[in-house]
Design a protein around this motif. Structure first.
Motif, short mmCIF file in Angstrom:
data_model
loop_
_atom_site.label_atom_id
_atom_site.label_comp_id
_atom_site.label_asym_id
_atom_site.label_seq_id
_atom_site.Cartn_x
_atom_site.Cartn_y
_atom_site.Cartn_z
N ASP A 100 0.86 -1.18 0.00
CA ASP A 100 0.00 0.00 0.00
C ASP A 100 0.90 1.23 0.00
O ASP A 100 1.65 1.45 0.95
CB ASP A 100 -0.89 -0.01 1.24
N PRO A 101 0.84 2.04 -1.05
CA PRO A 101 1.74 3.19 -1.13
C PRO A 101 1.56 4.20 0.00
O PRO A 101 2.48 4.98 0.30
CB PRO A 101 1.41 3.82 -2.49
N ALA A 102 0.39 4.22 0.65
CA ALA A 102 0.14 5.18 1.72
C ALA A 102 0.69 4.70 3.07
O ALA A 102 0.84 5.50 3.99
CB ALA A 102 -1.36 5.45 1.85
N GLY A 158 13.69 6.40 7.73
CA GLY A 158 13.76 5.18 8.51
C GLY A 158 12.52 4.34 8.34
O GLY A 158 11.96 4.25 7.24
N GLU A 159 12.04 3.75 9.44
CA GLU A 159 10.84 2.93 9.38
C GLU A 159 9.60 3.74 9.01
O GLU A 159 8.59 3.17 8.57
CB GLU A 159 10.59 2.25 10.73
N ARG A 160 9.65 5.06 9.19
CA ARG A 160 8.49 5.90 8.91
C ARG A 160 8.42 6.32 7.44
O ARG A 160 7.53 7.09 7.05
CB ARG A 160 8.51 7.14 9.79
N THR A 161 9.30 5.79 6.61
CA THR A 161 9.29 6.09 5.18
C THR A 161 8.06 5.46 4.54
O THR A 161 7.76 4.28 4.75
CB THR A 161 10.55 5.53 4.49
N SER A 162 7.33 6.24 3.74
CA SER A 162 6.16 5.71 3.03
C SER A 162 6.61 4.83 1.87
O SER A 162 7.67 5.05 1.28
CB SER A 162 5.30 6.86 2.49
N VAL A 163 5.79 3.86 1.55
CA VAL A 163 6.10 2.95 0.45
C VAL A 163 6.28 3.73 -0.85
O VAL A 163 7.12 3.40 -1.68
CB VAL A 163 5.00 1.88 0.31
N ARG A 164 5.48 4.78 -1.04
CA ARG A 164 5.57 5.56 -2.29
C ARG A 164 6.94 6.22 -2.46
O ARG A 164 7.30 6.63 -3.57
CB ARG A 164 4.48 6.63 -2.32
#
Length: 306
Positions: A100-102, A158-164
Motif C-alpha cells: 500500500d503506497p500510503a 527510517g521505518e516511517r518512510t512511506s512505500v511511495r
C-alpha cells in the motif's frame, strides 16, 4: 531451542509433471514439468503474457490447474491447495499481494506480524504475556528484514518512510521481508527484474539466492533468468504460431487434392505442434488451442488481477 529449530524455514521440494491451467479463452500455460529440491532457486522465464504469473500462483495454491500433477512439500495440487497456501508466501505479485503506497514501512511490518500472530500463532503463543508477544513479534520482524537485506536506517525517514518513497529495489526487499515473517517453506516473487537497472537486478538475484541458500525454496518470475537458477520457460504462443499455420496450410493442400486422410494427419500434426492433446483427450473444439496471452489474462482475472 527445539521449538525454535522447528520454526525455522525448511524448503519445500517441488515436483511438477504436465502441469497446465486453462482460462476461458485458452491455456494460460501447459505441459510444464520440472523437479526442484528444497532450497532451490527456480526462475520462471518468459515474455509477458506467457502464463508466468499463473504458473507462480498455481504452484502456491492460489490458482487451480486443469491438467497434470504437482506436489509442493509433498502436498498434491490441486487437491491440497489450502495446505500449500499455508506453507508458501507471496512476495511481490502485482494485483494480488501489493504494497500500500500510503503505508509506511513500519506499518506494513507491524501489520504483517500482527496477522501472523493472529492467524498462525499457536495456543501457547496467546498464553504469553503481552510484553513477550511484542518481543517475539519484533524478533520475527528483525529476522525477516535482515534476511531481505532491507536497511531501515538507510531509508529517507527510517521505518516511517512511506512505500511511495521507496526505490524499486527497496520495495522488492520490503515485500520479501513481509513474506518471510511467516517463515514459509516456499517464497514466490513476481516481476523480479521489472524496471531494475543491471546493478539492481544483480542485487535482487543475490537476495533471492541468499534466501534459497538459507533453506527456503524460491520461485521467481522474470524476463531473463540467471545462469545459476533452475530455469523454467513458459510457452510463448507467438513462437509456435508459425508452425501451426504451416501445418494448417499443409492440411489445406491435402484437402485440395481430395485426400481426406492427409488433411486429417496434418490437423493432428498441428495439434501436436501446439501442445494440444490428440483425438480422444478433449473435445474437438480444443484441438487447436494453444497457450495464449488471452488465456493467461482471463485466468488471472479470476484472481482479481486483470
Amino acid at each position: 531451542m527445539g521449538a525454535e529449530a522447528e520454526e525455522r524455514p525448511h524448503g519445500a521440494a517441488v515436483v511438477v509433471d504436465g502441469f497446465g491451467l486453462k482460462g476461458p479463452r485458452g491455456w494460460a500455460f501447459r505441459e510444464v514439468s520440472f523437479r526442484a529440491g528444497p532450497g532451490t532457486l527456480v526462475a520462471i522465464e518468459g515474455p509477458s503474457g506467457s502464463g508466468r504469473t499463473c504458473l507462480l500462483l498455481a504452484l502456491t495454491g492460489r490458482m487451480k490447474a486443469k491438467e497434470g500433477t504437482a506436489e509442493v512439500g509433498g502436498l498434491p495440487l490441486p487437491k491440497k491447495m489450502a495446505a500449500v497456501r499455508r506453507i508458501s508466501a507471496l512476495g511481490h505479485v502485482p494485483g494480488v499481494s501489493e504494497l500500500d503506497p500510503a503505508f509506511t514501512v513500519a506499518e506494513h511490518l507491524g501489520e504483517r506480524a500482527m496477522l501472523q500472530r493472529r492467524f498462525d500463532g499457536s495456543v501457547r503463543t496467546f498464553l504469553r504475556r503481552p510484553s513477550e508477544r511484542r518481543a517475539a513479534a519484533r524478533a520475527r520482524i528483525d529476522e525477516a528484514v535482515a534476511a531481505a537485506g532491507l536497511d531501515l536506517d538507510a531509508l529517507p525517514k527510517g521505518e516511517r518512510t512511506s512505500v511511495r518513497d521507496l526505490e524499486r529495489l527497496e520495495a522488492l526487499r520490503l515485500s520479501i521481508a513481509l513474506a518471510l515473517i511467516g517463515r514459509p517453506r516456499l517464497l514466490a516473487v513476481d516481476d523480479t527484474d521489472l524496471k531494475l537497472s543491471d546493478a539492481d537486478r544483480a542485487e535482487a538475484w543475490a537476495l533471492l539466492r541468499s534466501v534459497a541458500d538459507s533453506g527456503t525454496t524460491v520461485v521467481a518470475v522474470c524476463s531473463e533468468a540467471p545462469e545459476d537458477a533452475l530455469r523454467i520457460t513458459t510457452l510463448d504462443a507467438a513462437a509456435t504460431a508459425p508452425a501451426a499455420e504451416t501445418r494448417a496450410e499443409d492440411g489445406k493442400d491435402a484437402e485440395d487434392t481430395g485426400d481426406g486422410k492427409d488433411a486429417e494427419d496434418a490437423s493432428d500434426a498441428a495439434a501436436t505442434a501446439t501442445g494440444a492433446p490428440g483425438e480422444g483427450d478433449e473435445p474437438a473444439g480444443d484441438l487447436t488451442e494453444d497457450t495464449t496471452e488471452e488465456g493467461a489474462a482471463d485466468a488471472l482475472a479470476e484472481t482479481g488481477r486483470a
